[in-house]
Design a protein around this motif. Structure first.
Motif, PDB file in Angstrom:
ATOM      1  N   UNK A  52       0.826  -1.206   0.000  1.00  0.00           N
ATOM      2  CA  UNK A  52       0.000   0.000   0.000  1.00  0.00           C
ATOM      3  C   UNK A  52       0.858   1.253   0.000  1.00  0.00           C
ATOM      4  N   UNK A  53       1.937   1.252   0.780  1.00  0.00           N
ATOM      5  CA  UNK A  53       2.850   2.397   0.782  1.00  0.00           C
ATOM      6  C   UNK A  53       3.402   2.643  -0.621  1.00  0.00           C
ATOM      7  N   UNK A  54       3.818   1.575  -1.276  1.00  0.00           N
ATOM      8  CA  UNK A  54       4.370   1.697  -2.625  1.00  0.00           C
ATOM      9  C   UNK A  54       3.329   2.232  -3.602  1.00  0.00           C
ATOM     10  N   UNK A  55       2.111   1.748  -3.483  1.00  0.00           N
ATOM     11  CA  UNK A  55       1.040   2.233  -4.358  1.00  0.00           C
ATOM     12  C   UNK A  55       0.763   3.719  -4.126  1.00  0.00           C
ATOM     13  N   UNK A  56       0.748   4.124  -2.861  1.00  0.00           N
ATOM     14  CA  UNK A  56       0.426   5.515  -2.541  1.00  0.00           C
ATOM     15  C   UNK A  56       1.511   6.474  -3.045  1.00  0.00           C
ATOM     16  N   UNK A  57       2.760   6.144  -2.810  1.00  0.00           N
ATOM     17  CA  UNK A  57       3.822   7.069  -3.238  1.00  0.00           C
ATOM     18  C   UNK A  57       3.889   7.144  -4.763  1.00  0.00           C
ATOM     19  N   UNK A  58       3.594   6.032  -5.433  1.00  0.00           N
ATOM     20  CA  UNK A  58       3.569   6.045  -6.893  1.00  0.00           C
ATOM     21  C   UNK A  58       2.393   6.854  -7.415  1.00  0.00           C
ATOM     22  N   UNK A  59       1.250   6.719  -6.770  1.00  0.00           N
ATOM     23  CA  UNK A  59       0.069   7.512  -7.135  1.00  0.00           C
ATOM     24  C   UNK A  59       0.387   9.005  -7.073  1.00  0.00           C
ATOM     25  N   UNK A  60       1.069   9.431  -6.024  1.00  0.00           N
ATOM     26  CA  UNK A  60       1.366  10.851  -5.840  1.00  0.00           C
ATOM     27  C   UNK A  60       2.457  11.339  -6.787  1.00  0.00           C
ATOM     28  N   UNK A  61       3.451  10.491  -7.061  1.00  0.00           N
ATOM     29  CA  UNK A  61       4.560  10.884  -7.937  1.00  0.00           C
ATOM     30  C   UNK A  61       4.200  10.736  -9.409  1.00  0.00           C
ATOM     31  N   UNK A  62       3.366   9.762  -9.728  1.00  0.00           N
ATOM     32  CA  UNK A  62       2.957   9.541 -11.111  1.00  0.00           C
ATOM     33  C   UNK A  62       3.650   8.373 -11.777  1.00  0.00           C
ATOM     34  N   UNK A  63       4.805   7.970 -11.268  1.00  0.00           N
ATOM     35  CA  UNK A  63       5.527   6.804 -11.776  1.00  0.00           C
ATOM     36  C   UNK A  63       6.484   6.336 -10.685  1.00  0.00           C
ATOM     37  N   UNK A  64       6.900   5.059 -10.711  1.00  0.00           N
ATOM     38  CA  UNK A  64       7.615   4.497  -9.555  1.00  0.00           C
ATOM     39  C   UNK A  64       9.129   4.594  -9.604  1.00  0.00           C
ATOM     40  N   UNK A  65       9.717   5.127 -10.678  1.00  0.00           N
ATOM     41  CA  UNK A  65      11.165   5.000 -10.844  1.00  0.00           C
ATOM     42  C   UNK A  65      11.972   5.636  -9.719  1.00  0.00           C
ATOM     43  N   UNK A  66      11.546   6.785  -9.181  1.00  0.00           N
ATOM     44  CA  UNK A  66      12.241   7.416  -8.056  1.00  0.00           C
ATOM     45  C   UNK A  66      11.697   6.989  -6.703  1.00  0.00           C
ATOM     46  N   UNK A  67      10.369   6.899  -6.573  1.00  0.00           N
ATOM     47  CA  UNK A  67       9.796   6.623  -5.247  1.00  0.00           C
ATOM     48  C   UNK A  67      10.102   5.207  -4.764  1.00  0.00           C
TER      49      UNK A  67
END
Length: 296
Positions: A113-128
């Protein structure tokens, strides 16, 4: 009150556009304390002392996900991660906010869930993803979830970033990308990204040198980075085995073999028009961690 340490990150690593990332040993420290109401900031630029601050947005999104009332928030930031430079400054803010809220309220949110939330806010997962988890990460979006694999990386590798005295907006760098690409370029990058991950694990310098090439974003972004071709040439002459734009830039990222690279590169940038800071950085292998305070 709680303090979260979050590493800076470099995204893409050349061919891994929007999916590969690496956490580096440069850090932001974010201290949160809940208040009855309002926002209070310390060591935060006035333009970011509001609800649009990404750390505040991260905190509030986590509280919403946990079904908890929104509190007032005190936020203090001490960060060595350069802003708008391609080293994941926005990702560090988002990750700090989400992790802080979760830690202060009993870790109600699991790692997925943490990973999903930070990706949702950033827009893509490469940095988060690497900011949250540490090390090298490869990520994709599937069925509403972010799937992230932490990939091994050899201790033999050394990394440095070249940070200029100018910034470029991520929006400007994204606007430089084409809407469509040739099929051959897509196949080229898939092959290079796949080989790069194994090469980083094995510490295979020759494979890394070949695999960090890219055709999806760097040919379009590099003309916007002042002195790019000159500094790339000087980095390779100084002994860089791999060279890439860090994220959307303008910071540049080097992989090298021997410690002498740092001193040669410092000398090589002295005659350039812009000031370039050469910063050797270790890999951060732990990601976001609590370094002070915690759940009451």
């Amino acid at each position: 009150m709680i303090t979260i340490r979050v590493p800076g990150t470099t995204a893409n690593l050349g061919p891994g556009f929007d999916c590969l990332g690496l956490a580096l040993g440069v850090y932001g420290y974010f201290t949160f304390e809940e208040r009855e109401s309002g926002l209070e900031f310390e060591n935060v630029a006035p333009a970011f002392q509001n609800e649009d601050n990404l750390a505040i947005r991260g905190y509030r999104r986590a509280m919403q996900e946990m079904g908890l009332d929104q509190p007032g928030i005190y936020l203090h930031i001490e960060s060595d991660i350069p802003v708008s430079s391609g080293l994941g400054s926005s990702a560090s803010l988002i990750v700090a906010g989400v992790v802080a809220a979760n830690e202060l309220h009993g870790r109600l949110l699991n790692s997925q869930t943490l990973l999903n939330l930070v990706t949702e806010l950033e827009g893509h997962p490469d940095n988060v993803a690497p900011a949250l988890l540490g090390g090298v990460t490869a990520s994709l979006l599937y069925g509403g979830n972010v799937i992230t694999m932490q990939c091994p990386i050899s201790d033999q590798l050394r990394f440095a970033v070249l940070i200029p005295d100018f910034s470029l907006s991520t929006a400007e760098m994204r606007a430089a990308l084409p809407k469509q690409i040739p099929f051959a370029d897509a196949a080229y990058n898939i092959a290079h990204a796949a080989v790069l991950l194994k090469a980083l694990e094995a510490g295979d310098f020759d494979a890394i040198a070949a695999a960090m090439d890219d055709k999806l974003h760097q040919p379009y972004r590099s003309p916007l980075i002042h002195e790019y071709e000159e500094i790339r040439s000087r980095a390779l002459e100084a002994g860089a085995l791999g060279f890439a734009i860090s994220g959307a830039g303008p910071t540049l990222f080097c992989v090298y073999r021997d410690e002498g690279f740092y001193w040669r590169m410092k000398q090589a940038v002295r005659s350039l028009k812009h000031q370039w800071r050469v910063m050797p950085l270790p890999v951060d292998r732990v990601g976001a961690v609590v370094v002070g305070g915690g759940q009451e």
